[in-house]
Design an enzyme around this catalytic site. Structure first.
Site, PDB file in Angstrom:
ATOM      1  N   HIS A 202      24.956  58.017  23.696  1.00  0.00           N
ATOM      2  CA  HIS A 202      25.514  56.662  23.755  1.00  0.00           C
ATOM      3  C   HIS A 202      24.555  55.566  23.326  1.00  0.00           C
ATOM      4  O   HIS A 202      24.944  54.417  23.217  1.00  0.00           O
ATOM      5  CB  HIS A 202      26.008  56.352  25.168  1.00  0.00           C
ATOM      6  CG  HIS A 202      24.887  56.115  26.140  1.00  0.00           C
ATOM      7  ND1 HIS A 202      24.202  57.138  26.739  1.00  0.00           N
ATOM      8  CD2 HIS A 202      24.313  54.978  26.579  1.00  0.00           C
ATOM      9  CE1 HIS A 202      23.264  56.634  27.512  1.00  0.00           C
ATOM     10  NE2 HIS A 202      23.301  55.324  27.443  1.00  0.00           N
TER      11      HIS A 202
HETATM   12  C1  UD1 Z   1      24.393  50.635  29.350  1.00  0.00           C
HETATM   13  C2  UD1 Z   1      22.900  50.343  29.478  1.00  0.00           C
HETATM   14  C3  UD1 Z   1      22.123  51.635  29.223  1.00  0.00           C
HETATM   15  C4  UD1 Z   1      22.618  52.769  30.112  1.00  0.00           C
HETATM   16  C5  UD1 Z   1      24.124  52.928  29.873  1.00  0.00           C
HETATM   17  C6  UD1 Z   1      24.703  54.054  30.709  1.00  0.00           C
HETATM   18  C7  UD1 Z   1      22.188  48.087  28.772  1.00  0.00           C
HETATM   19  C8  UD1 Z   1      21.514  47.314  27.720  1.00  0.00           C
HETATM   20  N1  UD1 Z   1      22.445  49.382  28.479  1.00  0.00           N
HETATM   21  O1  UD1 Z   1      24.635  50.991  27.990  1.00  0.00           O
HETATM   22  O2  UD1 Z   1      20.762  51.399  29.502  1.00  0.00           O
HETATM   23  O3  UD1 Z   1      21.967  53.968  29.768  1.00  0.00           O
HETATM   24  O4  UD1 Z   1      24.754  51.685  30.203  1.00  0.00           O
HETATM   25  O5  UD1 Z   1      26.041  54.288  30.407  1.00  0.00           O
HETATM   26  O6  UD1 Z   1      22.462  47.555  29.823  1.00  0.00           O
HETATM   27  N2  UD1 Z   1      32.558  50.172  27.665  1.00  0.00           N
HETATM   28  C9  UD1 Z   1      33.822  50.498  28.071  1.00  0.00           C
HETATM   29  N3  UD1 Z   1      34.038  50.705  29.396  1.00  0.00           N
HETATM   30  C10 UD1 Z   1      33.069  50.571  30.330  1.00  0.00           C
HETATM   31  C11 UD1 Z   1      31.783  50.220  29.901  1.00  0.00           C
HETATM   32  C12 UD1 Z   1      31.537  50.032  28.570  1.00  0.00           C
HETATM   33  O7  UD1 Z   1      34.734  50.623  27.288  1.00  0.00           O
HETATM   34  O8  UD1 Z   1      33.353  50.758  31.527  1.00  0.00           O
HETATM   35  C13 UD1 Z   1      32.284  49.962  26.226  1.00  0.00           C
HETATM   36  C14 UD1 Z   1      32.350  48.506  25.860  1.00  0.00           C
HETATM   37  O9  UD1 Z   1      33.073  48.358  24.705  1.00  0.00           O
HETATM   38  C15 UD1 Z   1      30.919  48.097  25.621  1.00  0.00           C
HETATM   39  C16 UD1 Z   1      30.258  49.414  25.251  1.00  0.00           C
HETATM   40  O10 UD1 Z   1      31.001  50.433  25.915  1.00  0.00           O
HETATM   41  O11 UD1 Z   1      30.789  47.159  24.619  1.00  0.00           O
HETATM   42  C17 UD1 Z   1      28.828  49.469  25.674  1.00  0.00           C
HETATM   43  O12 UD1 Z   1      28.687  49.115  27.070  1.00  0.00           O
HETATM   44  P1  UD1 Z   1      27.353  48.381  27.597  1.00  0.00           P
HETATM   45  O13 UD1 Z   1      27.394  48.249  29.051  1.00  0.00           O
HETATM   46  O14 UD1 Z   1      27.089  47.167  26.770  1.00  0.00           O
HETATM   47  O15 UD1 Z   1      26.201  49.340  27.211  1.00  0.00           O
HETATM   48  P2  UD1 Z   1      26.094  50.899  27.397  1.00  0.00           P
HETATM   49  O16 UD1 Z   1      26.084  51.483  26.040  1.00  0.00           O
HETATM   50  O17 UD1 Z   1      27.074  51.428  28.378  1.00  0.00           O
END
Ligand code: UD1
Length: 354
Positions: A202
């Protein structure tokens, strides 16, 4: 002592399970604030349900967004809440945007700040998680380190005060929940012991980069001709596969929804090896005594690479590295004795004068 824990993303919910239990057992009031950085059922609620964490007292519901926007939103809401609650100490966990937002608010309000999983350092320096953790460490009063290396990292930066080697709370969780791992997915899928590879990916540098993500999926596609691959997929990676039109590369791979901790560990206990870019999973592969192949520019947990239980790979060398014959010599207790949560609570009990 009134404690606030700020969490918001999957790896933090897992760590909270250990601290929440330790605080409960010490009869200390812990107020849980969920920033809501992760919000899908499978990315958030399922962890509270399955790991017996009390429901968050507050949910800031920030959702997804640009980094600055997300961090700022958490800061605005968290600050109001903290001024109202007036805690004696605030705990932040790991390296997400939620961690940094909580750290800044806490330090500015002059409330003691505790960082669980302090001292990790990784390249590249501009990686979001690296920015979050280095800044958080800089302003923390209590820095709880999961192993010896993070203590050394902090020392190099001149941070020695308030640094404690506690062990890793994820090892506590592994030991505490081993008897409850859920093998239903493993059974329902008809998987065979030691005969499939577990994959999670991811990180932005892997999945947002079209060329690199393509190379990784091509390698997995090749591997899927020889062995079964199970890939519980993060929503971010699923989106990119669709966006880049990479569906063909994953047609022989068992793509699953993101999974709760107990089911994921049920798979891990039976797999042959793990391919991941997750800091959490690479340690969990070690707890399960499975070789971990890391698609990362730098391993989060250098010890495991040095001890030859994890292998750092570029996408194009992944298959070659997986095929090399090698011994797996398990070295126990790299991340403590499984009592990190209790140690952290005891230190706070002693240090925070109420
Ligand atoms: C985040 C953390 C990362 C951690 C990871 C675990 C930061 C910078 N990164 O990354 O360190 O390892 O979480 O999973 O804080 N999304 C959904 N549903 C959700 C959550 C996210 O659809 O419940 C999608 C959204 O479109 C979002 C993307 O996933 O834009 C990324 O989510 P985000 O929380 O920005 O970062 P992660 O890649 O999850």
């Amino acid at each position: 002592m009134k404690v606030v824990s700020l969490i918001g993303a999957r790896p933090q919910y897992i760590k909270e399970a250990v601290l929440n239990k330790a605080f409960r057992e010490a009869d200390i009031e812990e107020i849980i604030v969920n920033s809501g950085q992760h919000y899908d059922y499978n990315m958030a609620d399922v962890f509270f349900e399955k790991l017996n964490i009390k429901a968050p007292d507050y949910n800031l519901k920030v959702g997804s967004g640009l980094h600055g926007e997300m961090t700022a939103k958490i800061m605005i809401e968290f600050e109001k809440l903290v001024m109202d609650i007036k805690p004696d100490v605030i705990l932040v966990y790991g390296d997400t945007n939620t961690t940094l937002a909580g750290a800044i608010v806490t330090a500015k309000l002059k409330i003691p700040l505790a960082h669980v999983e302090a001292g990790l350092r990784m390249f590249p320096k501009d990686m979001p998680e690296e920015v979050n953790r280095t800044l958080t460490d800089r302003i923390s009063n209590y820095l709880f380190c999961p192993s010896k290396l993070p203590v050394e990292n902090l020392k190099k930066e001149g941070i020695t005060k308030g640094v404690y080697l506690t062990g890793d709370v994820t090892y506590d969780l592994y030991l505490q929940s081993k008897d409850h791992f859920d093998y239903s997915v493993y059974k329902e899928m008809g998987l065979e012991d030691n005969n499939f590879v577990l994959v999670t990916l991811h990180r932005d540098y892997n999945v947002d980069d079209k060329k690199r993500f393509g190379e990784i999926l091509k390698a997995l596609n090749e591997l899927s001709k020889e062995t079964r691959i199970v890939f519980p997929i993060h929503p971010r990676s699923r989106k990119r596969i669709e966006e880049f039109g990479y569906e063909d590369y994953v047609k022989n791979i068992d793509i699953l929804e993101p999974m709760d901790y107990l089911s994921l560990m049920g798979l891990m206990e039976h797999c042959k090896s793990v391919i991941t870019d997750s800091g959490g999973l690479q340690k969990e592969s070690y707890y399960c005594k499975k070789p971990g192949y890391l698609l990362m520019p730098d391993p989060a947990w250098h010890e495991l690479v040095e001890l030859k239980m994890n292998y750092l790979c570029e996408p194009e060398e992944l298959l070659k590295k997986m095929k090399e014959k090698k011994e797996y010599n398990y070295v126990p207790n790299v991340y403590g004795q499984g009592d990190a949560g209790v140690k952290i609570v005891n230190i706070l009990k002693e240090e925070i004068n109420v």
